[in-house]
Design an enzyme around this catalytic site. Structure first.
Site, PDB file in Angstrom:
ATOM      1  N   LYS A   9      25.113  74.482 -89.641  1.00  0.00           N
ATOM      2  CA  LYS A   9      25.513  73.079 -89.663  1.00  0.00           C
ATOM      3  C   LYS A   9      26.333  72.752 -90.921  1.00  0.00           C
ATOM      4  O   LYS A   9      26.408  73.563 -91.850  1.00  0.00           O
ATOM      5  CB  LYS A   9      24.259  72.202 -89.586  1.00  0.00           C
ATOM      6  CG  LYS A   9      23.493  72.388 -88.272  1.00  0.00           C
ATOM      7  CD  LYS A   9      22.246  71.539 -88.271  1.00  0.00           C
ATOM      8  CE  LYS A   9      21.451  71.698 -87.001  1.00  0.00           C
ATOM      9  NZ  LYS A   9      20.227  70.870 -87.004  1.00  0.00           N
ATOM     10  N   TYR A  49      24.030  66.903 -78.201  1.00  0.00           N
ATOM     11  CA  TYR A  49      22.767  66.220 -78.491  1.00  0.00           C
ATOM     12  C   TYR A  49      22.409  65.174 -77.436  1.00  0.00           C
ATOM     13  O   TYR A  49      21.621  64.257 -77.704  1.00  0.00           O
ATOM     14  CB  TYR A  49      22.811  65.573 -79.872  1.00  0.00           C
ATOM     15  CG  TYR A  49      22.790  66.577 -80.999  1.00  0.00           C
ATOM     16  CD1 TYR A  49      21.722  67.452 -81.157  1.00  0.00           C
ATOM     17  CD2 TYR A  49      23.838  66.660 -81.909  1.00  0.00           C
ATOM     18  CE1 TYR A  49      21.693  68.378 -82.184  1.00  0.00           C
ATOM     19  CE2 TYR A  49      23.818  67.585 -82.942  1.00  0.00           C
ATOM     20  CZ  TYR A  49      22.749  68.436 -83.074  1.00  0.00           C
ATOM     21  OH  TYR A  49      22.726  69.349 -84.098  1.00  0.00           O
ATOM     22  N   ASN A 112      19.110  70.305 -91.830  1.00  0.00           N
ATOM     23  CA  ASN A 112      18.269  71.498 -91.914  1.00  0.00           C
ATOM     24  C   ASN A 112      19.031  72.810 -91.716  1.00  0.00           C
ATOM     25  O   ASN A 112      18.486  73.790 -91.251  1.00  0.00           O
ATOM     26  CB  ASN A 112      17.090  71.387 -90.945  1.00  0.00           C
ATOM     27  CG  ASN A 112      17.523  71.255 -89.501  1.00  0.00           C
ATOM     28  OD1 ASN A 112      18.670  71.448 -89.150  1.00  0.00           O
ATOM     29  ND2 ASN A 112      16.575  70.920 -88.646  1.00  0.00           N
ATOM     30  N   HIS A 115      21.197  75.495 -86.402  1.00  0.00           N
ATOM     31  CA  HIS A 115      20.717  75.227 -85.043  1.00  0.00           C
ATOM     32  C   HIS A 115      20.634  76.549 -84.298  1.00  0.00           C
ATOM     33  O   HIS A 115      21.497  77.409 -84.457  1.00  0.00           O
ATOM     34  CB  HIS A 115      21.697  74.300 -84.301  1.00  0.00           C
ATOM     35  CG  HIS A 115      21.510  74.313 -82.816  1.00  0.00           C
ATOM     36  ND1 HIS A 115      20.541  73.561 -82.193  1.00  0.00           N
ATOM     37  CD2 HIS A 115      22.135  75.022 -81.838  1.00  0.00           C
ATOM     38  CE1 HIS A 115      20.600  73.790 -80.878  1.00  0.00           C
ATOM     39  NE2 HIS A 115      21.553  74.671 -80.637  1.00  0.00           N
ATOM     40  N   GLU A 126      25.141  76.452 -74.146  1.00  0.00           N
ATOM     41  CA  GLU A 126      25.768  76.211 -75.457  1.00  0.00           C
ATOM     42  C   GLU A 126      26.889  77.209 -75.725  1.00  0.00           C
ATOM     43  O   GLU A 126      27.925  76.843 -76.304  1.00  0.00           O
ATOM     44  CB  GLU A 126      24.704  76.239 -76.556  1.00  0.00           C
ATOM     45  CG  GLU A 126      23.768  75.051 -76.454  1.00  0.00           C
ATOM     46  CD  GLU A 126      22.593  75.097 -77.402  1.00  0.00           C
ATOM     47  OE1 GLU A 126      22.042  74.023 -77.673  1.00  0.00           O
ATOM     48  OE2 GLU A 126      22.207  76.185 -77.880  1.00  0.00           O
TER      49      GLU A 126
END
Length: 132
Positions: A9, A49, A112, A115, A126
């Protein structure tokens, strides 16, 4: 050979962690089948998302993931999805064990670092979404 999707990310990219994270996957035995640095549009982020659209933090999540480049990868290996998720660690870095990517590099759940697909089916979705 199973495949999974992993994305470093914007906070991980900005902190210069791509090499360290890729190295951890390679040391584990994964093969990097494809990788690319890219910027997500708000539309791409919204699709990615979509399962969180009803959550109050959805807008912030889209803003975060589009705030800078991400490093997307297709990883191949034995039980790739589960092995990658184990290496990544729990979503909340406070709960992630030391030695996992989130346990070692993340401080807060809002940013965080990484992913990883949560199932073989979602990995394929994905992978198609980000690699065509």
């Amino acid at each position: 050979m199973e495949r999974t999707f992993v994305m470093i990310k914007p906070d991980g990219v900005a902190r210069g962690l791509i090499g360290r994270i890729v190295n951890r996957f390679e040391e584990k035995g994964f093969v990097i089948a494809q990788a690319q640095l890219l910027y997500l549009s708000a539309e791409q982020a919204g699709v990615h998302y979509a399962h969180l659209k009803s959550k109050p933090f959805f807008g912030e999540l889209v803003d975060y993931i589009t705030s800078g480049p991400v490093f997307a990868m297709i990883l191949e290996g034995h039980q790739a999805v589960q092995n990658a998720r184990t290496l990544i660690g729990f979503t909340n870095p406070i709960e992630a064990q030391a030695g996992t990517i989130r346990g070692d590099y993340a401080l807060i759940v809002d940013s965080n670092v990484i992913h990883g697909s949560d199932s073989v089916e979602n990995a394929e979705i994905e992978i198609k979404r980000f690699f065509g």
